[in-house]
Write a protein that holds these residues in place. Sequence first.
Motif, PDB file in Angstrom:
ATOM      1  N   ARG A 120       1.169  -1.470  -0.296  1.00 44.25           N
ATOM      2  CA  ARG A 120       0.052  -0.003   0.251  1.00 44.25           C
ATOM      3  C   ARG A 120       1.074   1.573   0.063  1.00 44.25           C
ATOM      4  N   VAL A 121       0.356   2.306  -0.622  1.00 41.96           N
ATOM      5  CA  VAL A 121       1.154   3.456  -1.199  1.00 41.96           C
ATOM      6  C   VAL A 121      -0.169   4.715  -0.785  1.00 41.96           C
ATOM      7  N   ALA A 122       0.357   6.076   0.367  1.00 40.98           N
ATOM      8  CA  ALA A 122      -0.126   6.672   0.377  1.00 40.98           C
ATOM      9  C   ALA A 122       0.758   7.965   0.233  1.00 40.98           C
ATOM     10  N   GLN A 123       0.433   9.384   0.051  1.00 40.62           N
ATOM     11  CA  GLN A 123       1.427  10.505  -0.055  1.00 40.62           C
ATOM     12  C   GLN A 123       0.337  11.552   0.017  1.00 40.62           C
ATOM     13  N   ILE A 124       0.953  12.230   0.357  1.00 42.29           N
ATOM     14  CA  ILE A 124       1.124  13.586   1.378  1.00 42.29           C
ATOM     15  C   ILE A 124       1.475  15.150   1.448  1.00 42.29           C
ATOM     16  N   ASP A 147      -5.385  -0.776   5.287  1.00 41.61           N
ATOM     17  CA  ASP A 147      -6.199   0.050   4.873  1.00 41.61           C
ATOM     18  C   ASP A 147      -5.957   1.284   5.702  1.00 41.61           C
ATOM     19  N   THR A 148      -6.921   0.976   7.014  1.00 37.72           N
ATOM     20  CA  THR A 148      -6.609   1.881   7.891  1.00 37.72           C
ATOM     21  C   THR A 148      -5.135   2.511   8.504  1.00 37.72           C
ATOM     22  N   TYR A 154      -1.201   6.635   8.927  1.00 47.30           N
ATOM     23  CA  TYR A 154      -0.735   7.401   9.058  1.00 47.30           C
ATOM     24  C   TYR A 154      -0.554   8.777   8.129  1.00 47.30           C
ATOM     25  N   LYS A 155      -1.644   8.865   6.805  1.00 47.51           N
ATOM     26  CA  LYS A 155      -1.879  10.236   6.112  1.00 47.51           C
ATOM     27  C   LYS A 155      -2.085  11.109   7.663  1.00 47.51           C
TER      28      LYS A 155
END
Length: 149
Positions: free
Chosen positions: A7-11, A131-132, A137-138
Amino acid sequence: MALSGKRVAQIEIKSKGDVFHDLWKANPHHIPNLSPTLVQNCQTHNGETGTVGSVLHWNYFHDGKDCVAKTKILAIDEENKSINFQFVDGDFLKLYKSFYVYLHVDTKGSKHVVTWTVEYEKLSPNVPDPDTFMDFYKRLTKDIETNHL
C-alpha cells in the motif's frame, strides 16, 4: 486472495521535507506531543535513536484500540530522505507475518511530499489489508504538519 501486498499513501506538506525526515530519524520521541490522539508514547528500546538497528517501542491508538509495536530501523538514507522500518513485535504481528514501513520525503521545487509505503504478508486470507493503517499515517502526517512543521 493474495497474502502479500503493498500500500502507498502520498501526502503533500507545506513545510520543508528535511524537518519531517529529521523528526522521524532523530526525534521520534516528540511525535506523541505532536499527535497525542494517535501516538501516546515512543521510546528507544534498543540501540541509539536515529541509527540503523535501533528499536523503538510505540504506544498508539488504531482502529479504536490501544496498541503497541516495536519497530526496528533497517535503513536511513540522508540524501534521499528515507527511513525503512520493520515491525518486530506488537499487535500488528498478530495479523501479519511481516510488516515493513518505508517513509520517504521528496522535494520537487516548492512541493514537499511524504510517501508512506507498507509491504506486508498476512497470516491468513481472512486478515484485512492494512488500509486503515494507511489512513493512520495520513492523519499522523497532517497532525505533525499542523503542530510542528
